[in-house]
Design a protein around this motif. Sequence first.
Motif, PDB file in Angstrom:
ATOM      1  N   PRO A   1      -1.706  -1.346   6.263  1.00 16.50           N
ATOM      2  CA  PRO A   1      -0.941  -1.401   5.008  1.00 16.50           C
ATOM      3  C   PRO A   1       0.143  -0.339   4.896  1.00 16.50           C
ATOM      4  O   PRO A   1       1.276  -0.637   4.496  1.00 16.50           O
ATOM      5  CB  PRO A   1      -2.019  -1.216   3.935  1.00 16.50           C
ATOM      6  N   ASN A   2      -0.185   0.907   5.268  1.00 14.36           N
ATOM      7  CA  ASN A   2       0.819   1.973   5.142  1.00 14.36           C
ATOM      8  C   ASN A   2       2.003   1.743   6.074  1.00 14.36           C
ATOM      9  O   ASN A   2       3.140   2.104   5.756  1.00 14.36           O
ATOM     10  CB  ASN A   2       0.185   3.344   5.396  1.00 14.36           C
ATOM     11  N   GLU A   3       1.742   1.118   7.236  1.00 14.02           N
ATOM     12  CA  GLU A   3       2.833   0.821   8.164  1.00 14.02           C
ATOM     13  C   GLU A   3       3.791  -0.206   7.575  1.00 14.02           C
ATOM     14  O   GLU A   3       5.018  -0.042   7.649  1.00 14.02           O
ATOM     15  CB  GLU A   3       2.267   0.307   9.490  1.00 14.02           C
ATOM     16  N   LEU A   4       3.247  -1.274   6.999  1.00 18.61           N
ATOM     17  CA  LEU A   4       4.111  -2.296   6.395  1.00 18.61           C
ATOM     18  C   LEU A   4       4.868  -1.751   5.193  1.00 18.61           C
ATOM     19  O   LEU A   4       6.037  -2.078   4.984  1.00 18.61           O
ATOM     20  CB  LEU A   4       3.274  -3.512   5.982  1.00 18.61           C
ATOM     21  N   LEU A   5       4.201  -0.916   4.416  1.00 16.02           N
ATOM     22  CA  LEU A   5       4.865  -0.329   3.245  1.00 16.02           C
ATOM     23  C   LEU A   5       6.017   0.572   3.655  1.00 16.02           C
ATOM     24  O   LEU A   5       7.052   0.628   2.965  1.00 16.02           O
ATOM     25  CB  LEU A   5       3.857   0.444   2.389  1.00 16.02           C
TER      26      LEU A   5
ATOM     27  N   TRP B   1       9.704  -3.011  -0.162  1.00 18.85           N
ATOM     28  CA  TRP B   1       9.186  -4.153  -0.905  1.00 18.85           C
ATOM     29  C   TRP B   1       9.401  -4.010  -2.418  1.00 18.85           C
ATOM     30  O   TRP B   1       9.020  -4.892  -3.182  1.00 18.85           O
ATOM     31  CB  TRP B   1       7.683  -4.319  -0.652  1.00 18.85           C
ATOM     32  N   GLU B   2      10.002  -2.907  -2.842  1.00 17.43           N
ATOM     33  CA  GLU B   2      10.114  -2.632  -4.270  1.00 17.43           C
ATOM     34  C   GLU B   2      11.110  -3.575  -4.942  1.00 17.43           C
ATOM     35  O   GLU B   2      12.061  -4.066  -4.317  1.00 17.43           O
ATOM     36  CB  GLU B   2      10.540  -1.174  -4.501  1.00 17.43           C
TER      37      GLU B   2
ATOM     38  N   THR C   1       8.284 -12.217   5.694  1.00 14.02           N
ATOM     39  CA  THR C   1       6.993 -12.564   5.100  1.00 14.02           C
ATOM     40  C   THR C   1       6.175 -13.423   6.051  1.00 14.02           C
ATOM     41  O   THR C   1       4.978 -13.187   6.247  1.00 14.02           O
ATOM     42  CB  THR C   1       7.213 -13.297   3.768  1.00 14.02           C
ATOM     43  N   LEU C   2       6.814 -14.418   6.660  1.00 16.11           N
ATOM     44  CA  LEU C   2       6.086 -15.275   7.585  1.00 16.11           C
ATOM     45  C   LEU C   2       5.773 -14.564   8.903  1.00 16.11           C
ATOM     46  O   LEU C   2       4.776 -14.879   9.550  1.00 16.11           O
ATOM     47  CB  LEU C   2       6.884 -16.555   7.856  1.00 16.11           C
TER      48      LEU C   2
END
Length: 585
Positions: free
Chosen positions: A138-142, A147-148, A166-167
Amino acid sequence: MASPGSGFWSFGSEDGSGDPENPGTARAWCQVAQKFTGGIGNKLCALLYGDAEKPAESSGSQPPRATSRKAACSCNQKPCSCPKAEVNYAFLHATDLLPACDGERPTLAFLQEVMDILLQYVVKSFDRSTKVIDFHYPNELLQEYNWELADQPQNLEEILMHCQTTLKYAIKTGHPRYFNQLSTGLDMVGLAADWLTSTANTNMFTYEIAPVFVLLEYVTLKKMREIIGWPGGSGDGIFSPGGAISNMYAMLIARFKMFPEVKEKGMAAVPRLIAFTSEHSHFSLKKGAAALGIGTDSVILIKCDERGKMIPSDLERRILEAKQKGFVPFLVSATAGTTVYGAFDPLLAVADICKKYKIWMHVDAAWGGGLLMSRKHKWKLSGVERANSVTWNPHKMMGVPLQCSALLVREEGLMQSCNQMHASYLFQQDKHYDLSYDTGDKALQCGRHVDVFKLWLMWRAKGTIGFEAHIDKCLELAEYLYNIIKNREGYEMVFDGKPQHTNVCFWYVPPSLRVLDNNEERLSRLSKVAPMIKARMMESGTTMVSYQPLGDKVNFFRMVISNPAATHQDIDFLIEEIERLGQDL
């Protein structure tokens, strides 16, 4: 056009070889894509082949070459009206799409681009050479993407990139090697129906705004009740947002049937109510009790045998105990296809007990209901016709795209009486059509998504025999897996005997643990094996299968099969992958 079983459309083998008539090859998909209109075919071929590879000539005809994109227009007009240029999405925003004036051309172009992204994803979902998952923490994708949400709009080029991103990180739940959940697969007709449903974008509460969908829900629910075994398909029902809500509906209606005054006066007006379900049942029964004010302590868990089936004698004993304490048993929820073991409670024996003590009998067949479509396997639900209500999730074993869950009720009109609130701004009594088709007042929701069309259209496309073949194949694959591993070195079955459903539960025991005595140290180390293999699976992206502990049993793998795209080779691959990833543990 060629017939479905010949020439152009016949893709043949399932071994994943490079045969140009195999559905896993880009060439075959490109051939299919050329049947699409509006340029989708050429764009899809370009996405599949890139610049390095073009489709080779095959059997007398060659598909048109994928055309390169035209130069993007830079006129900076909004909307662009240059007749020979590609739309430049960097200069366009959502406000340039319909209903904007002159918005038709950019809207069609934008949706065409979105369709290209979706079609590429669909094709890759069935390609065994692609990953099931591109896992990131999760932290890597964030950190990797912003995404804000912002005050200012982004252009459509950025919006298309968001679709692709997203895909890129989505789980390919239609992949033939995705076995992680009860809901797997990607049905093309169901997908088309979902697109149509979103395009229609209507609500299910009245006939006047959803005439066809309301009628299809009526027809489909009636057919499902006929299959359950209620005479003439009589009764009632509704599609709800998942099996948990369907089970809560059953609890709500059962309580109202016994104490109708609870609707106005609440729980203070009724005695202490008790519900009964097996210790292997779905957690939604307790959630429903909590939500309805009945309380989780009022849900009594009944003992199961070694295969996970409810023990009727323990059910009767606990009913008598509750009655002796002055409590009121009001519902027994039997399970047809438990989540972990895939067990089927003895419905006939449960029905006899419910009849004896005048208790509402509910059957949670969210997972196992699909077996009613199979002449070979429907006997496992013998006695379901005696239930007062049934939960059945076509989005599980029948492969309908999420979400699609039905609550079926044997007594007609009871659901309406339980839930209706007579909102005059929706359910006017002087409308010019049959008001029985205004179904919204019997639902807890006001806004209700159209879930029926996917199931109805797939049923028309496959027929009951198509669903039967799908279900029989998945159960055969489960038996194939069981037969391979039951005596294979390094595997231990969680329970003896071939599976009742497609659930196959087992431990993989690495070589380092095979020499240990069966003691606490071994169990402690064995409990860590499945989580570590699962983590390695996700990081490599090759396959996915679930694990869990249950009772006194440490973490074990629970394999489930509901995707008709899976083959014997995919089962073989799973076994080999577990061994590859776990042999050094």
